[in-house]
Design an enzyme around this catalytic site. Structure first.
Site, PDB file in Angstrom:
ATOM      1  N   PHE B 125     -73.030-103.069  19.251  1.00  0.00           N
ATOM      2  CA  PHE B 125     -73.678-103.963  18.306  1.00  0.00           C
ATOM      3  C   PHE B 125     -74.611-104.851  19.122  1.00  0.00           C
ATOM      4  O   PHE B 125     -74.144-105.642  19.952  1.00  0.00           O
ATOM      5  CB  PHE B 125     -72.607-104.787  17.580  1.00  0.00           C
ATOM      6  CG  PHE B 125     -73.149-105.743  16.556  1.00  0.00           C
ATOM      7  CD1 PHE B 125     -73.121-107.110  16.774  1.00  0.00           C
ATOM      8  CD2 PHE B 125     -73.654-105.276  15.345  1.00  0.00           C
ATOM      9  CE1 PHE B 125     -73.586-108.000  15.814  1.00  0.00           C
ATOM     10  CE2 PHE B 125     -74.125-106.156  14.381  1.00  0.00           C
ATOM     11  CZ  PHE B 125     -74.106-107.529  14.612  1.00  0.00           C
ATOM     12  N   GLY B 342     -49.074-118.703  45.371  1.00  0.00           N
ATOM     13  CA  GLY B 342     -50.044-118.020  46.214  1.00  0.00           C
ATOM     14  C   GLY B 342     -50.295-116.589  45.778  1.00  0.00           C
ATOM     15  O   GLY B 342     -51.424-116.101  45.820  1.00  0.00           O
ATOM     16  N   GLU B 365     -68.179-112.746  21.697  1.00  0.00           N
ATOM     17  CA  GLU B 365     -67.866-112.590  20.279  1.00  0.00           C
ATOM     18  C   GLU B 365     -67.852-113.948  19.578  1.00  0.00           C
ATOM     19  O   GLU B 365     -67.055-114.191  18.685  1.00  0.00           O
ATOM     20  CB  GLU B 365     -66.494-111.910  20.085  1.00  0.00           C
ATOM     21  CG  GLU B 365     -66.504-110.426  20.378  1.00  0.00           C
ATOM     22  CD  GLU B 365     -67.142-109.615  19.246  1.00  0.00           C
ATOM     23  OE1 GLU B 365     -67.800-108.608  19.575  1.00  0.00           O
ATOM     24  OE2 GLU B 365     -66.977-109.964  18.070  1.00  0.00           O
TER      25      GLU B 365
END
Lengths: 267, 384, 399
Positions: B125, B342, B365
Site C-alpha cells: 500500500f 547485560g 501504520e
C-alpha cells in the site's frame, strides 16, 4: 482404496506428574496433541491419497475431547474421521483397544462395501503408553499381514512394497498385497502442517461419533472388562539425588565411576 | 459477552504457533542480521495460506474474511516469533489484498486477488511520500487522465513490501476539490514501463521486512484499475488504514507477548545475590506491568476485530488498539532488555531485536500521535 | 462371517437380487445364490419374503484358560544372521531367576537355519531345554512364520511365562502372538518379579517416556507375556547345565508367508541428533583447542553417544553449531551427560540439568557444574577423559 489411519490423542508434555493421593495422572493444564508417530501415519495417508486417489479415514478411540485431535487430522487433509467414544471402552488395555478398533474398521468396511482394497496405518507407538502393541494386534484381528517399523512405502501395480528398518545396519524390502497394516516411524516423512484453509475446511466437516452399539461390540470384550492386563501399581521413578565427588588416583576414580555407571545400567 | 475463542480460533492459534516456532524461529536472528526474509520460509508460508488469510476461498485464500479475530490471531502468533514476517504478511493481506476484495470490482478481483491470496505476487500500500507522512492528505504523486488511462508521476517512500511487491495500491492526487486535494487509489501492476524501485531502507528494526522507495515516471494505468471511484481516495484510504491498524495492533500484541515470555523465563533462571532474580520485587513489578499491558492490548485488538466482524464502526477502536499495543510493546521490550541486564544488549538474545522492532511499531501504520488524533476526532465529533 | 441360503425354502422370487447394492446375488436354477460381489452387507436378509437368508457373524470370544495347566518359563530367542542376540542371554539369566522362584524349568526357543552348534552353550546360561525350529527360510525374519510357529509351540508346551526381547523384531511378533493367544502382554519391561502368594508375574515398565513406572499383572490369562528391554538384566554364566535339545525341522518356504523379501540392503549407521541421544559427552572451554576435542569424541564413541559443547566451543569453532547445548543452543535430557571442562554457568545448565545422570570433570573444584553433577571428578580432563575411554573400552570387550 480405503486408507484407515489409527490416531491417538496423548498428553503433550514430557514431564507428567502423579497425584500422590489418588495415584493417578495429573492431566490438568497439560495440552493434548496427536501422537507424533500417528502424524507421520496421517502424512503417509495423505501422500497416498495424492498419488492414488485413495479415501482417507481417521479413527480414534478416546474420550470426547479427542475430537480435537481428529479435527486437526481433518485439517491436515483426511477425508473423514470417526471417534470411538463410549464409557464401555474405558480402561482398555491394548488387547481390548485393538479389538474395538478392529470392530470399527470391519464395520466401516461393511458400510463402504469394501473387502480387500484397504490399508491400515498406525504409528509404531504412542508417547504415553509406549507399548507398540495395538498395530500388530489390529492386524491379527483383521487377519491381514503386518509390516512394522516402516521407513518407506510404495504401491506398484497391485503390489505393496515396503522398506522395513529393524536395525540401523540393515533395511529389508518386503513385498505383499493389500489389505495390509503398516506401522510407521518418525523418520518416514515430515508431517505437513494443517494449512489455514485446511483448518477452515475442517470445521465444515463432521467428526463422527461411534459408540459400542454402532460397531456391534459386546461389552465383555471391550474396555476394562475385556482386558487381560491390569495395572497393579504406578509410581514415579526415584531420580538420583546424590552428588558425590570421587576421590583417589585417576585410575581409581575412573574405575569407581565406571562401576557406578554400570550400576545405573548406563554402560 | 463472550470472552472465549471458538474452537476454530483456538486451533488456528495452536497451529500458527507451532508452525512459527518450527519454521520461522530458527532463522529469525539471521533474517534480522541479513535483512532478508528466508525464501524457504516464504514458500511454506504460501502453502499455509498466510498470504491469503482474509481472502475468500474462491479466490485462493484461507477463507477468514469474516473472522478478523482469527486474522489477528495469525498475525499475533507470527509476530510473537518474528515481527518482520508478521508485518510482511499482515500488510500484504490487510491493506492490499483485503481492500481489493472489499472495494474492488469483480473484474479487479478476478485479475488481482488470486495471485495475492496465494502469495504468487506480493502486495503493498503506497501512500507515504517525502512530504506526506502523518499529513497523508498532502500526497503529491499525480495521476493525469489520458484517454482511458491515467499517467502516474511521482514517488512514494517507506512502502512496506514495496521493493518486492508486484501489486500496489497507490494513493494519487487527481486534482483539487475545492480547498482539498482530490485523491484516487489505483491498483498498479509493477510490471509496467516507467515504474522502478528506488532505495531500499536500512532500518532500525523489522529489518527483514522490505521498506522501499517507489518511483513512477509516466506510468500508464488503465482506468479499470481505479479502486472505487475517482475522488474516493481519501475516504477509502482512511478506511483501509482503519482495518490495517487492527492487524498492526495484533502484531504488537505478539511482540509484547514475546517480551513477556522471555522476561519470565530469564527471571526464573538467572541467579544473582544467591537467588533467582524473579524473587526481587523490582523484577516482579516489571513483569506484572508488562503482562497487564499485553493483555490490555490483546483485548482492545480483539474488540476492534469483533466490531469489524459484526459490522460496527471500528475506526477509533482500532486506533485505541494500535496505540496501546504499540506503546505497550515498546515498554515491554524496554523492560525485557532491562531484566536481562547485560545479556539484553547482546545480539545472541532475542530481546535486543524485540527492542528495535518495538520502536518501529510506535511510528509506522500511523504514529501514536495520529492514533490519538483519530480517537479524539471520533469522540469529539461523533461521541461514543 | 458367512451367508447361508436355505435353498430348499427359497422361492426364487428375486427380491434379494433387486435389493442387493453390489450385484452380489443372482438366481440360478430358480434359487438364490451369491456371486463374487457379495460383501455380507445383509440387505438381502431384510427383503426376503420367506426369510431363507441368514448372515452368521463369527462371535468374538475371549478364550477361557485353565491356568493350572501352564508351567515353566519360556524365552523366545532372537538371532540375526545366525548370531544369537545378547538379549537372549539376558533373558535366560532373568528367566532362570524367575523359574527358580517358581520351581519350574526354563526353555528357550530359537528359529533359524544354522544354529545347531550354538545350542548347547545355552545351558551354561540357564536353559533347561532348547527348542530349535530349523528351516532354511528362517534365516531371515518373517512376521507370520514366527507367529505361526511360536503359536504352535506355546499351545503345545503351555509355559506360564514367556519372555521376549523388546527389540524391533520382538516387538513385531510379540503383540500379534499375544492377540492370537489372547494372552496379556506387557511391553518393554525393565523389572520382573514373582508376586508372593499368587505366583503371578509382576511386570514393571516405563510409561510417558520413563517419567512414570507402571507394574502390570496378567492374572487371568496364560502365558504371561513380557517383552523385555535389552540391557537391563544380566546374563548368568557358567551354570553347569546340559540342556535337553529338541530340533524341529520344518518344511517352510516363501509361499508359506504372506510377504516376500525382495532385497536386504546393508546400511551405514546414521548419526542421531542431540535431542534424541541417550548419551552425550560435552566439552567446554577447558578442552583448550579444536584438536583436543578428539578426546571428547573418542569418549562419546566408546559410549555410543553424541558429542555436545558449550557456547564458547561453538563460537571458537571447535564444534558445529548443532552441537551447542545451553540456553541459546539445544536443551537435552539424555540418560547420561558427561560435562568435560565446562564450568556450569546457568546458561549451559538450563540446557542439560534434567539429564538422568550427570558426570562432571573439571580442574576447578569450585566450578558450579559440581552442584548439579551426580558424580564429579576434580582433575585435568586431558588426563581423566582418555583414561575413562580406555576403561570403558576394556569393559566392553570383556562383555
Amino acid at each position: 482404496m480405503k486408507i484407515f489411519v489409527c490416531i491417538k490423542q496423548v498428553p503433550g508434555v514430557s514431564e507428567v506428574k502423579i497425584d500422590p493421593e489418588t495415584n493417578t495422572l495429573v492431566r490438568e493444564g497439560i495440552p493434548s496433541i496427536i501422537n507424533p508417530m500417528d502424524k507421520n501415519g496421517i502424512e503417509l495417508a495423505l501422500e497416498l491419497k495424492e498419488k492414488y486417489g485413495a479415501e482417507t479415514i481417521g479413527i480414534s478411540m478416546g474420550p470426547p475431547q479427542a475430537e480435537e485431535a481428529l479435527r486437526e487430522a481433518l485439517a491436515m487433509g483426511l477425508d473423514e474421521t470417526y471417534l470411538l467414544t463410549d464409557r464401555a471402552f474405558a480402561g482398555a488395555d491394548t488387547l481390548a483397544t485393538s479389538h474395538t478398533l478392529s470392530l470399527a474398521i470391519k464395520k466401516l468396511l461393511e458400510n463402504y462395501g469394501e473387502r480387500d482394497n484397504y490399508l491400515v496405518i498406525c504409528g509404531t507407538q504412542a508417547i504415553d503408553g509406549d507399548t507398540a502393541q495395538v498395530g500388530p494386534e489390529v492386524a491379527e484381528e483383521l487377519g491381514i499381514p503386518q509390516i512394522t517399523y516402516v521407513q518407506k512405502f510404495e504401491i506398484r501395480d497391485d503390489k505393496v512394497i515396503v522398506e522395513r528398518a529393524f536395525r540401523g545396519e540393515e533395511v529389508v524390502i518386503i513385498e505383499t498385497k493389500l489389505p495390509v497394516l503398516v506401522s510407521v516411524l518418525r523418520d518416514l516423512n515430515e508431517p505437513r502442517y494443517p494449512t489455514l484453509d485446511g483448518i477452515v475446511d475442517s470445521y465444515e466437516k463432521e467428526v463422527k461419533y461411534l459408540n459400542h452399539e454402532d460397531i456391534e461390540a459386546v461389552k465383555k470384550n471391550i474396555g476394562l472388562v475385556g482386558s487381560q492386563t491390569e495395572v497393579w501399581r504406578i509410581f514415579v521413578p526415584k531420580r538420583k539425588g546424590e552428588h558425590i565427588i570421587l576421590e583417589g588416583s585417576i585410575e581409581e576414580r575412573v574405575s569407581e565411576l565406571c562401576q557406578k555407571l554400570k550400576e545405573d545400567k548406563l554402560i | 459477552m463472550e470472552f472465549s475463542l471458538t474452537k476454530r480460533q483456538k486451533m488456528i492459534r495452536k497451529i500458527t504457533r507451532e508452525f512459527s516456532e518450527e519454521y520461522i524461529a530458527p532463522v529469525a536472528e539471521e533474517s534480522d542480521q541479513t535483512s532478508q526474509l528466508d525464501p524457504k520460509v516464504f514458500e511454506i508460508m504460501k502453502k499455509m495460506k498466510y498470504f491469503g488469510t482474509c481472502i475468500p476461498k474462491e479466490y485462493g485464500g484461507a477463507g477468514l474474511q469474516d473472522d478478523t479475530i482469527s486474522f489477528c490471531i495469525v498475525t499475533e502468533e507470527i509476530g510473537r516469533i518474528d515481527a518482520s514476517w508478521s508485518i510482511t504478511t499482515g500488510v500484504h493481506c490487510s491493506v492490499c489484498a483485503y481492500p481489493i476484495y472489499i472495494y474492488g470490482t469483480d473484474d479487479q478481483k478476478d485479475r488481482f486477488l488470486v495471485d495475492l491470496a496465494t502469495g504468487e505476487k506480493l502486495g503493498a500500500f503506497a501512500l507515504t511520500e517525502a512530504n506526506a507522512g502523518s499529513d497523508a492528505g498532502g500526497v503529491q504523486l499525480t495521476a493525469v487522465k489520458d484517454g482511458d488511462e491515467y499517467i502516474l508521476n511521482g514517488s512514494k517512500i517507506f512502502a512496506t513490501n514495496g521493493g518486492i511487491a508486484e501489486t500496489l495500491l497507490v494513493v494519487t492526487t487527481t486534482g483539487q476539490k475545492g480547498r482539498r486535494k482530490e485523491l484516487t487509489i489505483f491498483i498498479v501492476d509493477t510490471n509496467t514501463p516507467g515504474y522502478s524501485v528506488g532505495v531500499r531502507e536500512d532500518k532500525l528494526g523489522v529489518r527483514a521486512s522490505n521498506t522501499s522507495e517507489l518511483v513512477f515516471q509516466d506510468v500508464r494505468v488503465p482506468e479499470e484499475n481505479i479502486l472505487g471511484k475517482v475522488g474516493q481516495g481519501f475516504r477509502l484510504g482512511m478506511q483501509i488504514l482503519d482495518y490495517g491498524r487492527i492487524l498492526m495492533a495484533a502484531q504488537c500484541v505478539g511482540l509484547g507477548q514475546a517480551c513477556l515470555e522471555a522476561s519470565i523465563k530469564y527471571a526464573n533462571e538467572r541467579v544473582q545475590f544467591g537467588q533467582k532474580i524473579g524473587r526481587f520485587q523490582g523484577i516482579q513489578w516489571k513483569i506484572a506491568d508488562m503482562a497487564t499491558a499485553v493483555e490490555s492490548s490483546r483485548l482492545l485488538t480483539y474488540k476492534a476485530a469483533y466490531k469489524c466482524d459484526i459490522g460496527e464502526d471500528y475506526g477509533h477502536a482500532g486506533a485505541m488498539a494500535k496505540l496501546v499495543a504499540s506503546e505497550s510493546a515498546m515498554q515491554a521490550a524496554h523492560d525485557a532488555v532491562q531484566i536481562h541486564g547485560g545479556y539484553g544488549l547482546m545480539k545472541a538474545y532475542d530481546v535486543e531485536r524485540y527492542f528495535r522492532d518495538a520502536k518501529m511499531a510506535e511510528i509506522y501504520e500511523g504514529t501514536s500521535e495520529i492514533q490519538r488524533y483519530v480517537i479524539a476526532n471520533h469522540l469529539l465529533r461523533k461521541g461514543f | 462371517m458367512s451367508i447361508i441360503i436355505d435353498t430348499e425354502e427359497c422361492t426364487g422370487c428375486g427380491a434379494c437380487v433387486d435389493n442387493c447394492p453390489f450385484g452380489g446375488m443372482e438366481i440360478k436354477d430358480n434359487v438364490a445364490c451369491i456371486t463374487g460381489e457379495c460383501t455380507l452387507c445383509g440387505a438381502c436378509v431384510d427383503v426376503c419374503p420367506v426369510e431363507v437368508i441368514t448372515i452368521e457373524k463369527e462371535e468374538f470370544k475371549i478364550p477361557k484358560m485353565d491356568l493350572s495347566k501352564f508351567k515353566g518359563v519360556m524365552v523366545i530367542g532372537e538371532q540375526f544372521r545366525n548370531e544369537i542376540q545378547s538379549v537372549v542371554y539376558q533373558l535366560l539369566g532373568k528367566g532362570r531367576d524367575l523359574a527358580d522362584k517358581l520351581g519350574v524349568d526354563v526353555s528357550v526357543v530359537l528359529l533359524g537355519s544354522e544354529l545347531d552348534d550354538k545350542l548347547k552353550e545355552l545351558g551354561e546360561y540357564g536353559a533347561d531345554e532348547v527348542i530349535y525350529v530349523k528351516s532354511p527360510i528362517l534365516k531371515d525374519y518373517y512376521s507370520d512364520l514366527y507367529v505361526n510357529t511360536l503359536t504352535e509351540i506355546i499351545q503345545e508346551r503351555k509355559p506360564e511365562i514367556v519372555l521376549i526381547g523388546a527389540t524391533p523384531t520382538g516387538r513385531d511378533f510379540a503383540p500379534r502372538l499375544s492377540k492370537r493367544l489372547y494372552a496379556g502382554c506387557t511391553a518393554d519391561c525393565t523389572g520382573l518379579d514373582i508376586e508372593e502368594d499368587s505366583g503371578n508375574l509382576l511386570q514393571t515398565r516405563p510409561t510417558f517416556g520413563g517419567n512414570i513406572m507402571a507394574t502390570i499383572r496378567t492374572p487371568t490369562s496364560r502365558p504371561q507375556m513380557s517383552t523385555v528391554r535389552p540391557g537391563i538384566f544380566e546374563p548368568i554364566e557358567n551354570i553347569k547345565k546340559k540342556p535337553k535339545i529338541t530340533i524341529i525341522e520344518k518344511k517352510l518356504d516363501e509361499e508359506d508367508s504372506v510377504t516376500k523379501i525382495l532385497k536386504i540392503i546393508d546400511k551405514e549407521k546414521i548419526a542421531i541428533n542431540l535431542e534424541e541421544a541417550e548419551v552425550i559427552v560435552s566439552g567446554g572451554r577447558g578442552v583448550g583447542n579444536k584438536e583436543n576435542f578428539k578426546i571428547i569424541e573418542d569418549l562419546a564413541e566408546a559410549l555410543g553417544g553424541e558429542v555436545g559443547g558449550s557456547r564458547v566451543t561453538v563460537e571458537l569453532e571447535w564444534i558445529e553449531q548443532d552441537r551447542q547445548v545451553g540456553q541459546t543452543g539445544k536443551t537435552v535430557s539424555p540418560k547420561l551427560y558427561i560435562a568435560c571442562g565446562i564450568s556450569g554457568a546457568i546458561q549451559h545448565l538450563v540446557g542439560m540439568e534434567t539429564s538422568d545422570i550427570i558426570v562432571a570433570i573439571n580442574k576447578d573444584p569450585n566450578a558450579p557444574i559440581f552442584d548439579v553433577a551426580h558424580y564429579g571428578i576434580v582433575d585435568d580432563l586431558h588426563k581423566v577423559v582418555p583414561a575413562l575411554t580406555e576403561e570403558i573400552k576394556k569393559r566392553k570387550s570383556k562383555n
